[in-house]
Design an enzyme around this catalytic site. Structure first.
Site, PDB file in Angstrom:
ATOM      1  N   VAL A   1      44.189  39.652  37.877  1.00 49.56           N
ATOM      2  CA  VAL A   1      44.611  39.701  36.478  1.00 49.56           C
ATOM      3  C   VAL A   1      44.495  38.302  35.878  1.00 49.56           C
ATOM      4  O   VAL A   1      44.834  37.305  36.517  1.00 49.56           O
ATOM      5  CB  VAL A   1      46.062  40.221  36.363  1.00 49.56           C
ATOM      6  CG1 VAL A   1      46.534  40.212  34.917  1.00 49.56           C
ATOM      7  CG2 VAL A   1      46.157  41.632  36.947  1.00 49.56           C
TER       8      VAL A   1
ATOM      9  N   ASP B   1      46.108  39.567  48.882  1.00 44.56           N
ATOM     10  CA  ASP B   1      46.012  38.662  47.738  1.00 44.56           C
ATOM     11  C   ASP B   1      44.557  38.309  47.469  1.00 44.56           C
ATOM     12  O   ASP B   1      43.794  38.006  48.401  1.00 44.56           O
ATOM     13  CB  ASP B   1      46.793  37.375  48.009  1.00 44.56           C
ATOM     14  CG  ASP B   1      48.248  37.477  47.578  1.00 44.56           C
ATOM     15  OD1 ASP B   1      48.639  38.519  47.013  1.00 44.56           O
ATOM     16  OD2 ASP B   1      49.005  36.508  47.817  1.00 44.56           O
ATOM     17  N   VAL B   2      44.186  38.267  46.186  1.00 49.85           N
ATOM     18  CA  VAL B   2      42.798  38.016  45.816  1.00 49.85           C
ATOM     19  C   VAL B   2      42.414  36.540  45.949  1.00 49.85           C
ATOM     20  O   VAL B   2      41.239  36.221  46.180  1.00 49.85           O
ATOM     21  CB  VAL B   2      42.524  38.498  44.377  1.00 49.85           C
ATOM     22  CG1 VAL B   2      43.232  37.611  43.348  1.00 49.85           C
ATOM     23  CG2 VAL B   2      41.035  38.562  44.094  1.00 49.85           C
TER      24      VAL B   2
ATOM     25  N   GLU C   1      57.758  40.045  47.337  1.00 48.22           N
ATOM     26  CA  GLU C   1      57.887  39.492  48.690  1.00 48.22           C
ATOM     27  C   GLU C   1      59.330  39.532  49.163  1.00 48.22           C
ATOM     28  O   GLU C   1      59.603  39.798  50.337  1.00 48.22           O
ATOM     29  CB  GLU C   1      57.351  38.061  48.719  1.00 48.22           C
ATOM     30  CG  GLU C   1      57.221  37.481  50.117  1.00 48.22           C
ATOM     31  CD  GLU C   1      56.465  36.164  50.112  1.00 48.22           C
ATOM     32  OE1 GLU C   1      55.250  36.174  50.400  1.00 48.22           O
ATOM     33  OE2 GLU C   1      57.078  35.128  49.800  1.00 48.22           O
TER      34      GLU C   1
END
Length: 344
Positions: free
Chosen positions: A113, A201-202, A293
């Site tokens: 994003v 995670d990207v 998390e």
């Protein structure tokens, strides 16, 4: 009741409930106890599971020895008997020979994003080189900019699926809302056609094999920043008012929100519970210290992961490798958060 049958190379475990009424009651009680947060959590009915570990006849590999351990420098099994996966603790040929005939399907979710779309190309290209190579894999990319998703050449049986999501003004909100979006993805698109799912995670890239050794019911990755620390230093949510609260003196490890997974039904229960707790906190004006998390760590303190992946499975590029990290598999890349986050 648990039945165990061992026959040649076949190991079968089946879980049975005595009757529907007692199963429903037990499930509802367990769910309420486990989360200790949501007052009216729906009952979870688990009918049966079958796990078979079948290898081809005449498969050749080095003999394992009970009096020898390939890794004596690290923990390789938790107090609840879950394996801790490090390089040198598994035979990839044996594991692949078990899972290849099953024709399993693996989903992976990644969120890109805002400016985080800049990490997609590296993530997808390195995933194609190292993440469950030779297996059916669907990469589910959630983004507010579908046109920015790069075209990456994928092997047969592997593809990228793009899901449009709204832009948000706070990175904390982006992080927190991922649980709900993963829950919806499972309910609306993955049930019935996917076996396992990993949520990643990207802003990371793959360096080495991530494969069948990581499969399990509920799979956690130990955070590279805290795995040598005493639990008193873990950044758990410490306010008792929050549903993510972990009390002093409690907790096993500090787990990553940037990499976790397992069987589809296990991850669905995790994301659904964490989202319900996040929304209940929000109604009370509380945001957990580290959003998803924090809720994940609370969940996994009560609902123990059946497999724990070592920090090889999410290292940090700004850190030098410690001696126990024999192989780097997946890591968060170096970046300036002020440049990529909508707020700091």
């Amino acid at each position: 009741m648990v039945f165990v049958c061992l026959c040649y190379f076949r190991f079968v475990v089946a879980f049975k409930h005595e009757d529907k009424t007692s199963a429903d009651s037990s499930a509802a009680s367990d769910s309420t106890t486990a989360t200790n947060c949501v007052k009216e959590s729906p009952a979870i009915n688990i009918r049966s599971h079958e796990f078979s570990l079948v290898v081809p006849d005449h498969l050749k590999y080095n003999q394992p020895h009970l009096t020898e351990d390939s890794r004596t420098d690290v923990m390789t099994v938790t107090p609840w008997l879950a394996p801790v996966v490090w390089e040198g603790t598994f035979n990839q040929d044996v594991l692949d020979s078990i899972y290849k005939p099953k024709n399993i399907s693996i989903a992976a979710t990644v969120f890109a994003v805002g400016k985080y779309t800049m990490f997609l190309k590296n993530f997808l290209e390195t995933a194609e080189q190292h993440f469950f190579v030779g297996f059916r894999v669907h990469m589910h990319v959630f983004t507010d900019q579908p046109n920015e998703v790069p075209k990456v050449k994928m092997a047969a049986g592997r593809q990228v699926m793009v899901h449009k999501v709204p832009s948000l003004n706070r990175w904390q909100e982006i992080s927190a809302r991922r649980m709900k979006q993963i829950q919806d993805l499972i309910e609306e698109k993955l049930r019935g056609n996917t076996d396992y799912i990993f949520c990643l995670d990207v802003d990371s890239k793959f360096h080495g094999r991530w494969g069948t050794e990581s499969l399990g019911g509920l799979v956690a990755v130990v955070h590279p920043g805290y795995y040598r620390d005493d639990r008193s230093r873990f950044p758990y949510e410490r306010r008792p008012q929050s549903r993510a609260y972990v009390a002093p003196g409690e907790g096993d490890f500090y787990y990553c929100g940037g990499a976790y997974g397992g069987l589809l039904q296990e991850v669905h229960q995790l994301t659904k519970t964490c989202n319900l707790n996040f929304e209940a906190d929000a109604k009370d004006g509380i945001e957990a210290a580290w959003q998803e998390e924090s809720h994940l760590n609370r969940y996994m303190w009560i609902n123990k992961p059946s497999k724990v992946l070592s920090p090889e499975y999410l290292w940090q590029d700004f850190k030098p490798k410690n001696p126990e990290i024999h192989l780097l598999r997946f890591s968060g890349v170096i970046k300036n958060y002020a440049d990529i986050r909508p707020n700091v």
